[in-house]
Design a protein around this motif. Structure first.
Motif, PDB file in Angstrom:
ATOM      1  N   ALA A  44       0.824  -1.210   0.000  1.00  0.00           N
ATOM      2  CA  ALA A  44       0.000   0.000   0.000  1.00  0.00           C
ATOM      3  C   ALA A  44       0.861   1.264   0.000  1.00  0.00           C
ATOM      4  O   ALA A  44       0.609   2.220  -0.750  1.00  0.00           O
ATOM      5  N   ASP A  45       1.925   1.280   0.836  1.00  0.00           N
ATOM      6  CA  ASP A  45       2.811   2.444   0.889  1.00  0.00           C
ATOM      7  C   ASP A  45       3.565   2.616  -0.421  1.00  0.00           C
ATOM      8  O   ASP A  45       3.786   3.741  -0.901  1.00  0.00           O
ATOM      9  N   LEU A  46       3.998   1.488  -0.990  1.00  0.00           N
ATOM     10  CA  LEU A  46       4.711   1.545  -2.258  1.00  0.00           C
ATOM     11  C   LEU A  46       3.814   2.103  -3.363  1.00  0.00           C
ATOM     12  O   LEU A  46       4.233   2.931  -4.172  1.00  0.00           O
ATOM     13  N   ALA A  47       2.543   1.685  -3.366  1.00  0.00           N
ATOM     14  CA  ALA A  47       1.592   2.184  -4.362  1.00  0.00           C
ATOM     15  C   ALA A  47       1.402   3.689  -4.231  1.00  0.00           C
ATOM     16  O   ALA A  47       1.329   4.424  -5.224  1.00  0.00           O
ATOM     17  N   ASP A  48       1.330   4.184  -2.968  1.00  0.00           N
ATOM     18  CA  ASP A  48       1.166   5.621  -2.740  1.00  0.00           C
ATOM     19  C   ASP A  48       2.341   6.413  -3.291  1.00  0.00           C
ATOM     20  O   ASP A  48       2.181   7.517  -3.829  1.00  0.00           O
ATOM     21  N   LYS A  49       3.546   5.856  -3.172  1.00  0.00           N
ATOM     22  CA  LYS A  49       4.731   6.561  -3.655  1.00  0.00           C
ATOM     23  C   LYS A  49       4.842   6.521  -5.179  1.00  0.00           C
ATOM     24  O   LYS A  49       5.281   7.474  -5.819  1.00  0.00           O
ATOM     25  N   VAL A  50       4.444   5.394  -5.774  1.00  0.00           N
ATOM     26  CA  VAL A  50       4.632   5.206  -7.213  1.00  0.00           C
ATOM     27  C   VAL A  50       3.535   5.876  -8.041  1.00  0.00           C
ATOM     28  O   VAL A  50       3.780   6.403  -9.117  1.00  0.00           O
ATOM     29  N   THR A  51       2.309   5.899  -7.515  1.00  0.00           N
ATOM     30  CA  THR A  51       1.156   6.386  -8.277  1.00  0.00           C
ATOM     31  C   THR A  51       1.360   7.756  -8.925  1.00  0.00           C
ATOM     32  O   THR A  51       1.006   7.946 -10.094  1.00  0.00           O
ATOM     33  N   PRO A  52       1.936   8.766  -8.232  1.00  0.00           N
ATOM     34  CA  PRO A  52       2.098  10.084  -8.879  1.00  0.00           C
ATOM     35  C   PRO A  52       2.988  10.055 -10.123  1.00  0.00           C
ATOM     36  O   PRO A  52       2.951  10.973 -10.932  1.00  0.00           O
ATOM     37  N   SER A  53       3.810   9.021 -10.255  1.00  0.00           N
ATOM     38  CA  SER A  53       4.726   8.941 -11.400  1.00  0.00           C
ATOM     39  C   SER A  53       4.187   8.084 -12.528  1.00  0.00           C
ATOM     40  O   SER A  53       4.869   7.864 -13.527  1.00  0.00           O
ATOM     41  N   VAL A  54       2.979   7.549 -12.371  1.00  0.00           N
ATOM     42  CA  VAL A  54       2.410   6.652 -13.379  1.00  0.00           C
ATOM     43  C   VAL A  54       1.323   7.379 -14.153  1.00  0.00           C
ATOM     44  O   VAL A  54       0.418   7.970 -13.569  1.00  0.00           O
ATOM     45  N   MET A  55       1.426   7.356 -15.459  1.00  0.00           N
ATOM     46  CA  MET A  55       0.426   7.979 -16.323  1.00  0.00           C
ATOM     47  C   MET A  55      -0.111   6.952 -17.306  1.00  0.00           C
ATOM     48  O   MET A  55       0.641   6.117 -17.816  1.00  0.00           O
ATOM     49  N   GLN A  56      -1.400   7.011 -17.589  1.00  0.00           N
ATOM     50  CA  GLN A  56      -2.006   6.102 -18.565  1.00  0.00           C
ATOM     51  C   GLN A  56      -1.892   6.717 -19.956  1.00  0.00           C
ATOM     52  O   GLN A  56      -2.202   7.900 -20.152  1.00  0.00           O
ATOM     53  N   VAL A  57      -1.441   5.937 -20.910  1.00  0.00           N
ATOM     54  CA  VAL A  57      -1.327   6.386 -22.302  1.00  0.00           C
ATOM     55  C   VAL A  57      -2.233   5.516 -23.153  1.00  0.00           C
ATOM     56  O   VAL A  57      -2.093   4.296 -23.163  1.00  0.00           O
ATOM     57  N   LEU A  58      -3.189   6.134 -23.852  1.00  0.00           N
ATOM     58  CA  LEU A  58      -4.099   5.413 -24.736  1.00  0.00           C
ATOM     59  C   LEU A  58      -3.731   5.724 -26.172  1.00  0.00           C
ATOM     60  O   LEU A  58      -3.597   6.901 -26.545  1.00  0.00           O
ATOM     61  N   CYS A  59      -3.556   4.704 -26.991  1.00  0.00           N
ATOM     62  CA  CYS A  59      -3.203   4.880 -28.401  1.00  0.00           C
ATOM     63  C   CYS A  59      -4.387   4.484 -29.258  1.00  0.00           C
ATOM     64  O   CYS A  59      -4.850   3.353 -29.207  1.00  0.00           O
ATOM     65  N   TYR A  60      -4.885   5.430 -30.064  1.00  0.00           N
ATOM     66  CA  TYR A  60      -6.055   5.175 -30.903  1.00  0.00           C
ATOM     67  C   TYR A  60      -5.687   5.069 -32.393  1.00  0.00           C
ATOM     68  O   TYR A  60      -6.535   5.118 -33.238  1.00  0.00           O
ATOM     69  N   GLY A  61      -4.411   4.985 -32.704  1.00  0.00           N
ATOM     70  CA  GLY A  61      -4.014   4.839 -34.105  1.00  0.00           C
ATOM     71  C   GLY A  61      -3.972   6.159 -34.835  1.00  0.00           C
ATOM     72  O   GLY A  61      -3.977   7.243 -34.239  1.00  0.00           O
ATOM     73  N   LYS A  62      -3.942   6.098 -36.157  1.00  0.00           N
ATOM     74  CA  LYS A  62      -3.848   7.295 -36.983  1.00  0.00           C
ATOM     75  C   LYS A  62      -5.134   8.119 -36.886  1.00  0.00           C
ATOM     76  O   LYS A  62      -6.218   7.572 -36.722  1.00  0.00           O
ATOM     77  N   PRO A  63      -5.025   9.428 -37.024  1.00  0.00           N
ATOM     78  CA  PRO A  63      -6.207  10.291 -36.894  1.00  0.00           C
ATOM     79  C   PRO A  63      -7.316   9.957 -37.861  1.00  0.00           C
ATOM     80  O   PRO A  63      -8.485  10.103 -37.542  1.00  0.00           O
ATOM     81  N   GLU A  64      -6.964   9.468 -39.076  1.00  0.00           N
ATOM     82  CA  GLU A  64      -8.000   9.214 -40.064  1.00  0.00           C
ATOM     83  C   GLU A  64      -8.756   7.910 -39.822  1.00  0.00           C
ATOM     84  O   GLU A  64      -9.757   7.632 -40.461  1.00  0.00           O
ATOM     85  N   VAL A  65      -8.244   7.084 -38.882  1.00  0.00           N
ATOM     86  CA  VAL A  65      -8.904   5.814 -38.596  1.00  0.00           C
ATOM     87  C   VAL A  65      -9.939   6.025 -37.501  1.00  0.00           C
ATOM     88  O   VAL A  65      -9.626   6.523 -36.428  1.00  0.00           O
ATOM     89  N   GLN A  66     -11.174   5.665 -37.761  1.00  0.00           N
ATOM     90  CA  GLN A  66     -12.216   5.789 -36.760  1.00  0.00           C
ATOM     91  C   GLN A  66     -12.213   4.544 -35.885  1.00  0.00           C
ATOM     92  O   GLN A  66     -12.303   3.431 -36.388  1.00  0.00           O
TER      93      GLN A  66
END
Length: 210
Positions: free
Chosen positions: A23-45
């Motif tokens: 739990a303590d480790l999660a509290d320390k690490v969480t601020p440095s973790v970001m979610q990245v979502l990749c949706y492909g090329k802009p023209e692809v729906q």
């Protein structure tokens, strides 16, 4: 890992630093973790299928792509064909058709076959194949080699009438005595062989050899 009863080893702690709880480790690490979502090329729906319960973010549906297999013939159900086209045009035709799951392109005759299913790939020096990534987990790369316009006279011990290339192929796979098969498209005949003769050029015959 602990919840799955998996054994693990930990590295030595540095100096006299205290060992942190999960739990303590999660509290320390969480601020440095970001979610990245990749949706492909802009023209692809990209269609949204559902939401991820953990992140409450939309889960994208990745559209299937075509995977190339040079030197192979895709074995499936042909539902249409095109003559005098390039491989790129053959591939584009499949990508634009929702029914298409695979293609076989004959280099010698410049013929494209669109297939609504694919079960296996067999070696064919005169062919180029492509198949949908949605079928990748199910496609078998077999030890057969395919030859267009060839036959091996002799060794026929079974004939299957009103057949297709696919059913001829599967009949040979399921028979331990089968060493080769010849499919005559015009007559829709399949000949199963238990011995290999001398190859002979024969128009209209598709040969498969283990």
């Amino acid at each position: 890992m602990q919840t799955q009863s998996m054994a693990s080893q930990s590295g030595d702690k540095a100096g006299d630093q205290p060992v942190l709880s999960t739990a303590d480790l999660a509290d320390k690490v969480t601020p440095s973790v970001m979610q990245v979502l990749c949706y492909g090329k802009p023209e692809v729906q990209v269609a949204v299928q559902s939401q991820d319960s953990a992140t409450n973010m939309p889960r994208p549906v990745i559209p299937p792509t075509l995977l190339d297999a040079a030197g192979y013939d895709a074995i499936g159900f042909d539902y249409t064909s095109f003559k005098n086209v390039s491989y790129a045009e053959c591939r584009q035709a499949c990508a634009a058709d929702g029914q298409c799951k695979a293609v076989t392109y004959n280099l010698k005759y410049r013929v494209c076959f669109l297939k609504d299913n694919v079960v296996a790939l067999i070696k064919n020096a005169d062919a180029l194949a492509a198949y949908s990534s949605s079928k990748a987990a199910d496609v078998i790369r077999s030890d057969f080699t395919s030859f267009s316009g060839m036959d091996l006279p002799g060794g026929d011990y079974k004939q299957i009438r009103n057949s297709s290339y696919l059913s001829c192929f599967t009949a040979c796979i399921g028979d331990n005595s089968c060493k080769a098969f010849a499919f005559v498209a015009k007559k829709k005949e399949c000949w199963i062989k238990d011995m290999l003769g001398r190859p002979k050029a024969t128009k209209g015959v598709e040969l498969g050899v283990k």
